[in-house]
Design an enzyme around this catalytic site. Structure first.
Site, short mmCIF file in Angstrom:
data_model
loop_
_atom_site.label_atom_id
_atom_site.label_comp_id
_atom_site.label_asym_id
_atom_site.label_seq_id
_atom_site.Cartn_x
_atom_site.Cartn_y
_atom_site.Cartn_z
N VAL A 94 0.84 -1.21 0.00
CA VAL A 94 0.00 0.00 0.00
C VAL A 94 0.87 1.26 0.00
CG1 VAL A 94 -1.89 -1.17 1.21
CG2 VAL A 94 -0.16 0.02 2.56
N HIS A 110 -4.45 -4.40 -2.21
CA HIS A 110 -4.83 -4.10 -0.83
C HIS A 110 -5.02 -2.61 -0.58
CE1 HIS A 110 -3.15 -8.28 0.56
NE2 HIS A 110 -4.34 -8.36 0.00
#
Ligand code: OAD
Length: 241
Positions: A94, A110
Site C-alpha cells: 500500500v 490491498h
C-alpha cells in the site's frame, strides 16, 4: 523472461524491506505482526472501537514511507516494464513505492495508504492524500463521519476493480515474477497460482522459502534490491543480442 509473451510481477512487503519499510511476517523482530496485533489495528472492528489508535498506526507508517525511497528492486521492475518485458505490477503493498519508481501499470490489491475513504457505508467520499492528516481521526467533508485509510483490512473483500484486473492479467500471462511475499494471504496469493495453472512459469525472488516456493519453477534466493537489477542486466544483454 525474454521468451515470454506476457509477463507480470506480483509483489509483497519484501520488495520494500530494503527501503526501510518493515514486512508483516518474516523472521525479524521488526516485522509488523510480531510487534502489533492485527486484530487491534487492521480490522473494521478495531477502527470502530478505537479510530484514533488505528489512525496513529497509519500515520506512523505514512511517515516511514514518506522518508523512504524506492530501491533498486522497484527501479528494476519499472525498467522491465519500460522495455515491455513485464506488462504490469500486481502488488499487495500500500506504500506507493512502485509508482514512485516509475512503474506505470500498478494494480493495488490491498488499496493505498495514500488514499482515504469515508467509513460511512452510505457515503461515497474518497480522496488522495500526500501526507498524514493533521487531525486524527479526520472527518469526512461530505457527511461528517470519520475518514479511514483506503486499504483492505482483515475480513474485508478486495476492491473489485483491482481484483478483476489482476485476475485478467494473470490469465493472460505466461510468466510471473513473484517478489518478496510470504504468499500467506488470500485471495491475493491466487495470482501466481492462476499463472501456474494456465501453464505459465513462476519465477520467485525471496530471501527465504515461502508458500509459493513449492510450485515455483525458478527460485532466485536473495534480496530483491540485488537480484532484480541482475535479472534486468541479464535481460538487457539478451535484448541487445
Ligand atoms: P509478508 O511480511 O508476509 O512477507 C514478506 C516476504 O518478503 C517474506 O517471504 C520474506 O522472506 C520476504 N523478504 C523480506 N525481505 C526481502 C528482501 N529484501 N528481498 C526479497 N524478499 C524479502 O508480506 P506480504 O506477503 O506482502 O495484507 O503480506 C501479504 C499481506 O499480509 C499484506 O499485504 C498485508 C498483510 O497482512 C493486508 O494488510 C490485507
Amino acid at each position: 523472461m525474454l521468451s515470454s509473451r506476457h509477463a507480470i510481477a506480483f509483489t509483497g512487503a519484501g520488495i520494500s524491506a530494503e527501503s526501510g519499510i518493515p514486512t508483516f511476517r518474516g523472521s525479524g523482530k521488526d516485522s509488523l505482526w510480531s510487534r502489533f496485533k492485527p486484530e487491534e489495528l487492521a480490522t473494521p472492528e478495531a477502527f470502530e472501537r478505537n479510530p484514533r489508535r488505528v489512525w496513529e498506526w497509519y500515520v506512523w507508517r505514512m511517515n516511514l514511507i514518506m522518508k523512504a525511497r524506492p530501491n533498486a528492486g522497484h527501479e528494476a521492475l519499472a525498467k522491465l516494464e519500460g522495455l515491455g518485458i513485464i506488462k504490469a505490477v500486481v502488488t499487495q503493498n500500500v506504500d506507493g513505492l512502485h509508482q514512485r519508481a516509475g512503474s506505470r501499470r500498478v494494480v493495488e490489491l490491498h488499496g493505498s495508504i495514500w488514499r482515504v475513504k469515508c467509513s460511512n457505508p452510505a457515503c461515497t467520499f474518497r480522496a488522495g492524500i500526500d501526507e498524514p492528516p493533521e487531525e486524527i481521526p479526520p472527518r469526512c467533508p461530505s457527511c461528517g463521519h470519520y475518514l479511514r485509510p483506503d486499504v483492505v483490512w482483515f475480513g474485508e473483500p478486495l476492491p473489485q476493480d483491482a481484483w478483476g484486473e489482476a485476475v485478467s492479467l494473470a490469465k493472460a500471462s505466461d510468466a510471473v515474477l513473484v517478489i518478496g511475499t510470504s504468499g500467506a494471504v488470500y485471495p491475493a496469493a491466487y495470482i501466481p497460482l492462476i499463472v501456474k495453472e494456465g501453464g505459465g512459469t513462476v519465477i520467485e525472488v525471496n530471501v527465504a522459502e515461502s508458500s509459493i516456493t513449492p510450485y515455483a519453477d525458478i527460485f532466485l534466493k536473495g534480496r530483491a534490491g540485488e537480484v532484480l537489477p541482475r535479472l534486468l542486466n541479464a535481460v538487457m544483454e539478451g535484448f541487445l543480442k
